[in-house]
Design a protein around this motif. Structure first.
Motif, PDB file in Angstrom:
ATOM      1  N   GLY A  27       0.817  -1.220   0.000  1.00 52.16           N
ATOM      2  CA  GLY A  27       0.000   0.000   0.000  1.00 52.16           C
ATOM      3  C   GLY A  27       0.844   1.261   0.000  1.00 52.16           C
ATOM      4  N   PRO A  28       1.806   1.381   0.926  1.00 51.51           N
ATOM      5  CA  PRO A  28       2.669   2.569   0.909  1.00 51.51           C
ATOM      6  C   PRO A  28       3.511   2.680  -0.372  1.00 51.51           C
ATOM      7  CG  PRO A  28       2.783   1.499   3.046  1.00 51.51           C
ATOM      8  CD  PRO A  28       1.993   0.601   2.154  1.00 51.51           C
ATOM      9  N   LYS A  66       2.598   6.762  -6.938  1.00 51.37           N
ATOM     10  CA  LYS A  66       1.715   7.842  -7.391  1.00 51.37           C
ATOM     11  C   LYS A  66       2.352   9.204  -7.156  1.00 51.37           C
ATOM     12  CE  LYS A  66      -2.736   5.513  -6.908  1.00 51.37           C
ATOM     13  NZ  LYS A  66      -4.020   5.519  -6.215  1.00 51.37           N
ATOM     14  N   LEU A  67       3.037   9.353  -6.020  1.00 55.57           N
ATOM     15  CA  LEU A  67       3.715  10.612  -5.719  1.00 55.57           C
ATOM     16  C   LEU A  67       4.823  10.886  -6.736  1.00 55.57           C
ATOM     17  CD1 LEU A  67       4.370  13.042  -3.880  1.00 55.57           C
ATOM     18  CD2 LEU A  67       5.851  11.506  -2.572  1.00 55.57           C
ATOM     19  N   HIS A  77       6.824  13.758 -11.455  1.00 57.13           N
ATOM     20  CA  HIS A  77       7.360  13.662 -12.814  1.00 57.13           C
ATOM     21  C   HIS A  77       6.491  14.480 -13.780  1.00 57.13           C
ATOM     22  CE1 HIS A  77       9.454  11.967 -16.232  1.00 57.13           C
ATOM     23  NE2 HIS A  77       8.286  11.609 -16.755  1.00 57.13           N
ATOM     24  N   CYS A  78       5.176  14.334 -13.654  1.00 58.75           N
ATOM     25  CA  CYS A  78       4.263  15.115 -14.503  1.00 58.75           C
ATOM     26  C   CYS A  78       4.425  16.618 -14.261  1.00 58.75           C
ATOM     27  CB  CYS A  78       2.824  14.701 -14.251  1.00 58.75           C
ATOM     28  SG  CYS A  78       2.414  13.074 -14.899  1.00 58.75           S
TER      29      CYS A  78
END
Length: 156
Positions: A10-11, A17-18, A23-24
């Motif tokens: 989970g982490p 996602k972070l 990056h985006c």
């Protein structure tokens, strides 16, 4: 290294996602050529933590020139013309009299491919074509238009 356990998975997904979001964000800053703190701060949502927003903006501003240089160095480019050779041939024999003594242009271009697409080793290929007078006139007309457009853009 052992495979992650269910408790660690989970982490790790949250961390992934972070990283993707950062990056985006950095790609967007480089793509839009943002160079001021105000412009970068405007990208964050209003409810974003203020201290984290300021820290990320400072980090981005510190590294933006290196990221921009890396993006320019790694961009994909079109094949590059290495060499051009041409000659005019005149047919001296044919089964039809109308096709005799017709000049044609033989054009050979050596093209260098993109190194990153060729396994970090540049490849040079030869392209040969035969052009009639009409085809050569069409090609020269098109190249003239390209030249005019490039000149117009360069003079702006």
């Amino acid at each position: 290294m052992a495979a992650p356990t269910a408790e660690q998975f989970g982490p790790l997904q949250i961390l992934l996602k972070l990283i993707q979001a950062l990056h985006c964000l950095t790609r967007l800053v480089v793509f839009r050529n943002l160079s001021s703190a105000e412009a970068i701060l405007a990208l964050f949502p209003e409810n974003f933590h203020q201290n984290l927003k300021n820290l990320l903006t400072r980090i981005i501003l510190e590294h933006i020139s290196a990221w921009r240089a890396e993006a320019q160095a790694n961009q994909i480019s079109l094949p590059r013309l290495v060499d051009l050779d041409w000659r005019v041939d005149i047919k001296t024999s044919s089964d039809s009299f109308s096709r005799m003594a017709v000049p044609t242009c033989l054009l050979q271009m050596k093209i260098q491919g993109e190194p990153s697409l060729c396994g970090n080793k540049t490849s040079v290929s030869a392209v040969t074509m035969e052009l009639s007078k009409e085809m050569l006139d069409t090609m020269l007309d098109g190249l003239g238009r390209i030249r005019d457009q490039l000149s117009a853009v360069a003079n702006k």
